[in-house]
Design an enzyme around this catalytic site. Structure first.
Site, PDB file in Angstrom:
ATOM      1  N   LYS A 115      -6.039  -3.082   2.659  1.00 20.94           N
ATOM      2  CA  LYS A 115      -6.902  -2.132   1.762  1.00 20.94           C
ATOM      3  C   LYS A 115      -7.224  -2.979   0.629  1.00 20.94           C
ATOM      4  O   LYS A 115      -6.458  -3.839   0.058  1.00 20.94           O
ATOM      5  CB  LYS A 115      -5.909  -0.907   1.402  1.00 20.94           C
ATOM      6  CG  LYS A 115      -5.439  -0.077   2.432  1.00 20.94           C
ATOM      7  CD  LYS A 115      -4.479   1.014   2.135  1.00 20.94           C
ATOM      8  CE  LYS A 115      -3.946   1.684   3.177  1.00 20.94           C
ATOM      9  NZ  LYS A 115      -2.917   2.599   2.853  1.00 20.94           N
ATOM     10  N   ASP A 127      -1.204   7.647   3.732  1.00 24.62           N
ATOM     11  CA  ASP A 127      -0.370   6.341   2.990  1.00 24.62           C
ATOM     12  C   ASP A 127       1.020   6.542   2.787  1.00 24.62           C
ATOM     13  O   ASP A 127       1.501   7.597   2.895  1.00 24.62           O
ATOM     14  CB  ASP A 127      -1.164   6.003   1.732  1.00 24.62           C
ATOM     15  CG  ASP A 127      -0.742   4.907   0.849  1.00 24.62           C
ATOM     16  OD1 ASP A 127      -0.285   3.881   1.617  1.00 24.62           O
ATOM     17  OD2 ASP A 127      -0.393   5.114  -0.049  1.00 24.62           O
ATOM     18  N   MET A 128       1.681   5.743   2.381  1.00 24.37           N
ATOM     19  CA  MET A 128       3.269   5.801   2.367  1.00 24.37           C
ATOM     20  C   MET A 128       3.733   5.697   1.128  1.00 24.37           C
ATOM     21  O   MET A 128       4.153   6.893   0.448  1.00 24.37           O
ATOM     22  CB  MET A 128       3.865   4.750   3.366  1.00 24.37           C
ATOM     23  CG  MET A 128       5.471   5.218   3.495  1.00 24.37           C
ATOM     24  SD  MET A 128       6.275   4.027   4.560  1.00 24.37           S
ATOM     25  CE  MET A 128       6.462   2.475   3.429  1.00 24.37           C
ATOM     26  N   ASP A 129       3.669   4.663   0.512  1.00 23.13           N
ATOM     27  CA  ASP A 129       4.203   4.382  -0.955  1.00 23.13           C
ATOM     28  C   ASP A 129       3.310   5.362  -1.988  1.00 23.13           C
ATOM     29  O   ASP A 129       2.270   5.038  -2.238  1.00 23.13           O
ATOM     30  CB  ASP A 129       4.174   3.037  -1.364  1.00 23.13           C
ATOM     31  CG  ASP A 129       5.164   2.203  -0.455  1.00 23.13           C
ATOM     32  OD1 ASP A 129       6.288   2.345  -0.709  1.00 23.13           O
ATOM     33  OD2 ASP A 129       4.407   1.488   0.479  1.00 23.13           O
ATOM     34  N   SER A 143      -0.128   2.152   6.332  1.00 23.39           N
ATOM     35  CA  SER A 143       0.416   1.379   5.090  1.00 23.39           C
ATOM     36  C   SER A 143       0.277  -0.091   4.861  1.00 23.39           C
ATOM     37  O   SER A 143       0.055  -0.695   5.728  1.00 23.39           O
ATOM     38  CB  SER A 143       2.109   2.030   4.997  1.00 23.39           C
ATOM     39  OG  SER A 143       2.653   1.312   3.748  1.00 23.39           O
ATOM     40  N   ASP A 172      -3.154   7.723  -2.610  1.00 20.90           N
ATOM     41  CA  ASP A 172      -2.835   7.632  -4.369  1.00 20.90           C
ATOM     42  C   ASP A 172      -3.454   6.785  -4.896  1.00 20.90           C
ATOM     43  O   ASP A 172      -3.183   6.786  -6.235  1.00 20.90           O
ATOM     44  CB  ASP A 172      -1.360   7.909  -4.453  1.00 20.90           C
ATOM     45  CG  ASP A 172      -0.705   6.300  -3.950  1.00 20.90           C
ATOM     46  OD1 ASP A 172      -0.865   5.584  -2.927  1.00 20.90           O
ATOM     47  OD2 ASP A 172       0.157   5.898  -4.855  1.00 20.90           O
TER      48      ASP A 172
END
Length: 223
Positions: free
Chosen positions: A143, A9-11, A110, A168
């Site tokens: 998601k 995931d990115m953020d 993402s 996260d």
């Protein structure tokens, strides 16, 4: 270990973007008549922005608002904040280097739009580490639907069961697990109760905790 890929995931995993995401969400939503509070933004963490906007439009009975205008302004604001304020979270380069040395393919999956993913990848010169990037905006649903992870695995040419996902948020973890992946969770700020991540295969406080021995101790589902 029989894994062939790691999908991030990115953020909140690669960059510390949650604070300015929340600030910009509140600012833009309030500007367009959606009285979202900072506390309320936590409940939609990990979701796709267009789905978040639709949620708040329904919640506050403001379905008359032009959703596309909100999305354009919010995405532009986030790209600007990425360039000005984003910081790489501890352990990102070290972990990607370790995974590369272990011969795993690496990707980003993402909920952010393509232009935001590109801004992050370019700002921190991550392309040499990546085999693919994919936005949930290309899927029918974001998601916690697993589609973004399943498609990313396909882009890598790897079975989802042979992928490690790094997340996260609860929504992201649920997406990864629904795709059949092994999921490592790094809770972003501790606001979710610990039991919310009970589906995770491993929970750590930072990517810096991921050593080769720990990664080798993980096994694909069904193996």
């Amino acid at each position: 270990m029989n894994f062939e890929a790691a999908i991030f995931d990115m953020d909140g995993v690669i960059i510390d973007s949650e604070p300015f995401w929340q600030d910009e969400e509140v600012r833009v939503y309030n500007k367009y008549g959606l009285p979202v509070t900072l506390e309320q933004t936590v409940t939609t963490r990990g979701l796709r922005t267009d789905e978040i906007v639709s949620h708040w439009m329904i919640t506050f009975g403001r379905e008359d608002i032009q959703k596309e205008e909100i999305l354009q302004e919010l995405h532009a604001a986030i790209v600007k904040r990425v360039k000005q304020d984003a910081t790489l979270l501890p352990g990102v380069i070290e972990t990607m280097t370790l995974l590369k040395n272990m011969q795993l393919k690496i990707a980003i999956a993402s909920s952010s739009a393509d232009q935001i993913i590109d801004a992050v990848v370019d700002a921190f010169e991550l392309r040499p580490y990546l085999n693919a990037t994919h936005s949930a905006y290309h899927e029918r649903r974001g998601k916690p639907d697993p589609a973004v992870y399943i498609t990313t695995a396909t882009l890598l040419g790897v079975s989802p069961q042979k992928c490690i996902a790094v997340e996260d948020s609860v929504n992201g973890m649920q997406a990864a697990k629904a795709a059949g992946m092994t999921c490592i969770v790094i809770p972003s700020d501790g606001r979710e109760p610990r039991m919310a991540f009970e589906q995770a295969d491993l929970r750590v406080s930072s990517l810096l905790e991921l050593t080769k021995d720990i990664l080798l101790s993980l096994h694909p589902l069904g193996v």
